[in-house]
Design an enzyme around this catalytic site. Structure first.
Site, PDB file in Angstrom:
ATOM      1  N   GLU A 373       0.841  -1.199   0.000  1.00  0.00           N
ATOM      2  CA  GLU A 373       0.000   0.000   0.000  1.00  0.00           C
ATOM      3  C   GLU A 373       0.876   1.250   0.000  1.00  0.00           C
ATOM      4  O   GLU A 373       1.781   1.374   0.822  1.00  0.00           O
ATOM      5  CB  GLU A 373      -0.867   0.041   1.270  1.00  0.00           C
ATOM      6  CG  GLU A 373      -1.849  -1.110   1.415  1.00  0.00           C
ATOM      7  CD  GLU A 373      -3.238  -0.765   0.900  1.00  0.00           C
ATOM      8  OE1 GLU A 373      -3.399   0.307   0.263  1.00  0.00           O
ATOM      9  OE2 GLU A 373      -4.156  -1.573   1.133  1.00  0.00           O
TER      10      GLU A 373
HETATM   11 ZN    ZN Z   1      -7.058  -1.085  -2.567  1.00  0.00          ZN
END
Ligand code: ZN
Length: 411
Positions: A373
């Site tokens: 992320e």
């Molecule tokens: Zn996502």
């Protein structure tokens, strides 16, 4: 009077992406404003959403300003309120646009492209949040030509195709269609195999863009893959041992239609790894089935690229035994030593009922499976620079590990 803009607005795209960002920019600027309700007009400008990746649910022109509504594709949905629309100025007056979100608050700082392949942040003093972020007012400099305002720098299917074909040619990869989306767009994968056949086939899998607005994940994934497919000693050694499968664009319909999160059936693809009700997830599952069906094949690693409010890796816990063991811990430690200016954390997650790619791949193969992320606002150069380091350390870490004891026994 507002202060004059600084002489050089901040350029937020890595130079490396410039060539294909130009290609994708040409497409939207070639389209004409339509009369199908996706455009509106007053004396200062025309606004429309008649291009790939656009999102503008409603547009209302007043005498001196525009009101735009941004809706998600369906509900319920996670709040990633993507917007993208084109402004064609008619005068040299500033253009005022009020964006109103239904069921979300302002998340993405507006970016502007004049069609030159460069995206710039709209100056902060031109962006005013109202009603706790449920709406936002933009006061834009007019410019002399059409420009696009978008939630993040845009990267549409055509740009992926160009990039994939280019890297496939340079690194002698196979580019194959592994399935098609709900709307019939191709899901493509890049494959790399060792030139010398080995008794045991070890695979790594990289996937991206399940969630359309998560561009910063893509800005990490592409340089990450370029590093893995580079002409370096390390990358060549890695490719001589591991089979690589990369699916950079898993949700092409969502990207083309400017979705906040889902595919064209309104399904969150990263909650479909288990049910496999959608063609996009089934396409990748089929390649995993091939690996599972071969007794001499093993999956060693899976990364799934996303974006959120910070740089974080969702991983297995320290107690989970992965094959290879301790990969995540050793890899992140090695990368951290080399990284300056890229803060990140590891968030350990127990296996849960959530049907994510991470849970599915670890549950089925025992391989380290993690969600990479990247923060929405993370500096673009830092994303690029760190992705190269994460890729290099990933390759070193996997190359240092032995093959599986079962497969190498008796050799
Ligand atoms: Zn996502």
């Amino acid at each position: 009077m507002r202060p004059a803009s600084p002489p050089a607005a901040k350029m937020i795209c890595p130079m490396r992406f410039l060539s294909f960002l130009i290609i994708l920019s040409l497409f939207p600027f070639a389209a004409a404003a339509s009369d199908d309700g996706r455009s509106c007009e007053n004396d200062t400008a025309v606004i429309d959403a008649d291009f790939e990746g656009a999102r503008m649910s409603d547009c209302n022109a007043r005498t001196k300003k525009f009101k735009i509504r941004i809706d998600p594709e369906n509900k319920p949905i996670n709040p990633s309120p993507w917007y993208a629309f084109r402004v064609t100025p008619k005068t040299q007056d500033e253009i005022e646009i009020v964006i109103k979100y239904s069921d979300a608050r302002h998340r993405y700082r507006p970016k502007r492209s004049e069609g030159d392949g460069v995206w710039r942040l709209v100056d902060e003093d031109r962006v005013k949040l109202r009603r706790k972020g449920k709406s936002v007012t933009l006061t834009l400099e007019p410019g002399t030509a059409p420009f696009i305002i978008a939630a993040q720098e845009m990267l549409i299917g055509e740009a992926y195709e160009t990039w994939e074909k280019d890297i496939a040619a340079r690194a002698r990869l196979t580019r194959e269609t592994i399935g098609s989306s709900v709307e019939g767009r191709e899901i493509t994968a890049l494959f790399s195999a060792p030139q010398t056949a080995r008794d045991e086939k070890e695979y790594v899998l990289f996937i991206g863009r399940q969630h359309p607005p998560e561009l910063t994940g893509a800005f990490a994934m592409l340089p990450f893959l370029e590093t893995v497919f580079a002409d370096t000693q390390l990358a060549k050694a890695f490719r001589e041992r591991f089979h690589i499968i990369a699916v950079p664009l898993m949700n092409p319909d969502g990207v083309a239609n400017g979705h906040w999160r889902h595919n064209m059936n309104g399904v969150d693809l990263n909650r479909d790894w288990g049910p496999f009700t959608q063609p996009e997830t089934r396409a990748v599952k089929a390649t995993l089935d091939d690996i599972a069906a071969d007794a001499n094949s093993a999956l060693r690693l899976m990364f799934d690229f996303h974006a959120t409010n910070r740089n974080v890796f969702y991983t297995q816990t320290q107690e989970d035994v992965t094959r290879p063991p301790n990969f995540t811990q050793d890899w992140l430690a090695a990368a951290r030593v080399r990284l300056d200016g890229y803060d990140f954390e590891r968030a350990e997650r127990h296996q849960s009922d959530l049907d994510t790619s991470k849970n599915y791949v670890f549950g089925r193969f025992g391989a380290p499976a993690l969600t990479y992320e990247v923060g929405d606002k993370t500096d673009r150069q830092a994303i690029h620079h760190s992705a190269v380091i994460f890729a290099e350390e990933m390759m070193k870490e996997l190359l240092a590990g032995a093959g599986s004891p079962l497969a190498s026994a008796g050799e």
